[in-house]
Design a protein around this motif. Structure first.
Motif, PDB file in Angstrom:
ATOM      1  N   VAL A 127       8.731  -5.935  -3.800  1.00  0.00           N
ATOM      2  CA  VAL A 127       8.624  -4.931  -2.385  1.00  0.00           C
ATOM      3  C   VAL A 127       7.647  -5.341  -1.734  1.00  0.00           C
ATOM      4  O   VAL A 127       6.816  -4.663  -2.140  1.00  0.00           O
ATOM      5  N   SER A 128       8.387  -5.644  -0.632  1.00  0.00           N
ATOM      6  CA  SER A 128       7.740  -6.138   0.398  1.00  0.00           C
ATOM      7  C   SER A 128       7.664  -5.380   1.868  1.00  0.00           C
ATOM      8  O   SER A 128       9.150  -5.718   2.765  1.00  0.00           O
ATOM      9  N   SER A 129       7.142  -4.896   2.903  1.00  0.00           N
ATOM     10  CA  SER A 129       7.625  -4.640   4.260  1.00  0.00           C
ATOM     11  C   SER A 129       7.551  -5.750   4.591  1.00  0.00           C
ATOM     12  O   SER A 129       7.933  -5.246   5.993  1.00  0.00           O
ATOM     13  N   LEU A 130       6.681  -6.869   4.860  1.00  0.00           N
ATOM     14  CA  LEU A 130       7.205  -7.869   5.420  1.00  0.00           C
ATOM     15  C   LEU A 130       8.186  -9.285   4.908  1.00  0.00           C
ATOM     16  O   LEU A 130       9.045  -9.156   5.764  1.00  0.00           O
ATOM     17  N   LYS A 131       9.419  -8.216   3.658  1.00  0.00           N
ATOM     18  CA  LYS A 131      10.921  -8.717   3.817  1.00  0.00           C
ATOM     19  C   LYS A 131      11.589  -7.485   4.668  1.00  0.00           C
ATOM     20  O   LYS A 131      12.555  -7.925   4.306  1.00  0.00           O
ATOM     21  N   GLY A 132      10.949  -6.193   5.598  1.00  0.00           N
ATOM     22  CA  GLY A 132      11.959  -5.186   5.652  1.00  0.00           C
ATOM     23  C   GLY A 132      12.154  -4.132   5.014  1.00  0.00           C
ATOM     24  O   GLY A 132      13.055  -3.322   4.704  1.00  0.00           O
ATOM     25  N   GLU A 133      11.669  -4.062   3.420  1.00  0.00           N
ATOM     26  CA  GLU A 133      11.740  -3.016   2.393  1.00  0.00           C
ATOM     27  C   GLU A 133      11.002  -2.020   2.886  1.00  0.00           C
ATOM     28  O   GLU A 133       9.960  -2.641   2.517  1.00  0.00           O
ATOM     29  N   LEU A 134      11.578  -1.742   1.647  1.00  0.00           N
ATOM     30  CA  LEU A 134      10.845   0.165   1.444  1.00  0.00           C
ATOM     31  C   LEU A 134      10.678   0.485  -0.016  1.00  0.00           C
ATOM     32  O   LEU A 134      11.236  -0.017  -0.312  1.00  0.00           O
ATOM     33  N   ILE A 135      10.057   1.349  -0.414  1.00  0.00           N
ATOM     34  CA  ILE A 135       9.399   1.590  -1.548  1.00  0.00           C
ATOM     35  C   ILE A 135      10.278   2.868  -1.878  1.00  0.00           C
ATOM     36  O   ILE A 135      11.198   3.143  -3.113  1.00  0.00           O
ATOM     37  N   SER A 136      10.422   2.927  -0.869  1.00  0.00           N
ATOM     38  CA  SER A 136      10.924   4.263  -0.209  1.00  0.00           C
ATOM     39  C   SER A 136      12.530   4.622  -0.898  1.00  0.00           C
ATOM     40  O   SER A 136      14.087   5.395  -0.992  1.00  0.00           O
TER      41      SER A 136
ATOM     42  N   MET B  41       0.899  -1.483   0.203  1.00  0.00           N
ATOM     43  CA  MET B  41       0.414   0.273   0.188  1.00  0.00           C
ATOM     44  C   MET B  41       0.585   1.184   0.302  1.00  0.00           C
ATOM     45  O   MET B  41       1.814   1.388   0.597  1.00  0.00           O
ATOM     46  N   ILE B  42       0.576   1.884  -0.954  1.00  0.00           N
ATOM     47  CA  ILE B  42       1.485   3.389  -1.303  1.00  0.00           C
ATOM     48  C   ILE B  42       0.527   4.030  -0.394  1.00  0.00           C
ATOM     49  O   ILE B  42      -0.649   4.879  -0.608  1.00  0.00           O
ATOM     50  N   GLU B  43       1.297   5.045   0.752  1.00  0.00           N
ATOM     51  CA  GLU B  43       0.428   5.758   1.588  1.00  0.00           C
ATOM     52  C   GLU B  43       0.512   6.684   1.195  1.00  0.00           C
ATOM     53  O   GLU B  43      -0.078   8.101   2.042  1.00  0.00           O
ATOM     54  N   ASN B  44       1.697   7.703   0.340  1.00  0.00           N
ATOM     55  CA  ASN B  44       2.552   8.543   0.611  1.00  0.00           C
ATOM     56  C   ASN B  44       3.167   8.992  -0.419  1.00  0.00           C
ATOM     57  O   ASN B  44       3.775   8.086  -0.877  1.00  0.00           O
ATOM     58  N   VAL B  45       2.328  10.395  -0.823  1.00  0.00           N
ATOM     59  CA  VAL B  45       3.794  10.393  -2.131  1.00  0.00           C
ATOM     60  C   VAL B  45       5.049  10.786  -1.719  1.00  0.00           C
ATOM     61  O   VAL B  45       5.880   9.964  -2.980  1.00  0.00           O
ATOM     62  N   SER B  46       5.320  10.928  -0.479  1.00  0.00           N
ATOM     63  CA  SER B  46       6.690  11.093  -0.187  1.00  0.00           C
ATOM     64  C   SER B  46       7.024   9.387  -0.092  1.00  0.00           C
ATOM     65  O   SER B  46       8.547   9.350  -0.533  1.00  0.00           O
ATOM     66  N   GLU B  47       6.122   8.521  -0.037  1.00  0.00           N
ATOM     67  CA  GLU B  47       7.317   6.895  -0.622  1.00  0.00           C
ATOM     68  C   GLU B  47       7.652   7.147  -2.086  1.00  0.00           C
ATOM     69  O   GLU B  47       8.422   5.907  -2.167  1.00  0.00           O
ATOM     70  N   ILE B  48       6.820   7.391  -2.746  1.00  0.00           N
ATOM     71  CA  ILE B  48       7.278   7.280  -4.259  1.00  0.00           C
ATOM     72  C   ILE B  48       7.915   9.035  -5.096  1.00  0.00           C
ATOM     73  O   ILE B  48       8.069   8.400  -6.020  1.00  0.00           O
ATOM     74  N   HIS B  49       7.906   9.771  -4.410  1.00  0.00           N
ATOM     75  CA  HIS B  49       8.086  10.704  -4.667  1.00  0.00           C
ATOM     76  C   HIS B  49       9.655  10.891  -5.611  1.00  0.00           C
ATOM     77  O   HIS B  49       9.378  11.763  -6.643  1.00  0.00           O
ATOM     78  N   HIS B  50      10.137   9.914  -5.205  1.00  0.00           N
ATOM     79  CA  HIS B  50      12.001   9.874  -5.972  1.00  0.00           C
ATOM     80  C   HIS B  50      12.130   9.274  -7.247  1.00  0.00           C
ATOM     81  O   HIS B  50      12.396   9.642  -8.110  1.00  0.00           O
ATOM     82  N   LEU B  51      11.135   8.316  -7.285  1.00  0.00           N
ATOM     83  CA  LEU B  51      10.864   7.503  -8.815  1.00  0.00           C
ATOM     84  C   LEU B  51       9.862   8.617 -10.058  1.00  0.00           C
ATOM     85  O   LEU B  51      10.462   8.318 -11.059  1.00  0.00           O
ATOM     86  N   LEU B  52       9.148   9.349  -9.256  1.00  0.00           N
ATOM     87  CA  LEU B  52       8.395   9.695  -9.781  1.00  0.00           C
ATOM     88  C   LEU B  52       9.325  11.472 -10.715  1.00  0.00           C
ATOM     89  O   LEU B  52       9.345  11.402 -11.995  1.00  0.00           O
TER      90      LEU B  52
END
Length: 166
Positions: A75-84, A1-12
């Motif tokens: 990419v999964s938070s269950l594996k300790g990963e963040l899209i950011s 779940m992408i909850e904030n633009v800040s999580e993907i801002h660098h990709l955008l």
């Protein structure tokens, strides 16, 4: 779940700077994220399609199947990963993506052998002794989605009276 633009801002920003189109597959998006993508799309500053992969029986393994086709990992938070933490230059690029309201077609020839191996593994699971019928159906649906040699044609209910089932 992408909850904030800040999580993907660098990709955008990277996509906007490179004028590359993009597709993001996620379990869901906050309204703020959808609104930001829509505004930037309308301004022609960004061409990113947010695709929601539902968390249901059919969607459970869809992200894995998409990752195999694209040659990447989920990419999964269950594996300790963040899209950011994803670096833009490490993102896999598919040769062809076609999206409409009902379907997404991804073609990535360099992953053909991985997709073939994945399909072989799914077929092997179907032959397991104690497999339940519902799981066989789900595995067959996944195989069908991964196999370009399949065509599914849907006829509307108005044509049902014209179909001879005998």
């Amino acid at each position: 779940m992408i909850e904030n633009v800040s999580e993907i801002h660098h990709l955008l920003e990277s996509l906007s700077g490179s004028i590359e189109p993009g597709v993001i597959f996620a379990r869901g998006y906050a309204e703020e994220v959808i609104a930001t993508l829509a505004v930037n799309y309308k301004r022609n500053t960004l061409d990113v399609i947010p695709v929601v992969v539902p968390y249901d029986l059919q969607g459970m393994n869809m992200l894995k199947d998409i990752a195999v086709v694209c040659g990447c990992d989920v990419v999964s938070s269950l594996k300790g990963e963040l899209i950011s933490n994803i670096k833009f230059d490490e993102i896999q690029t598919a040769e062809y993506v076609l999206a409409d309201a009902d379907n997404i077609v991804i073609r990535h020839e360099t992953t053909h052998q991985y997709v073939s191996a994945h399909i072989k593994d799914l077929k092997k699971r179907i032959t397991e002794k104690d497999i339940v019928r519902d799981k066989v159906q789900l595995l067959n649906e996944r195989i069908k989605a991964l196999t370009s040699g399949c065509v599914e044609i849907s006829l509307g209910p108005e044509y049902a009276k014209n179909i001879d089932m005998n």
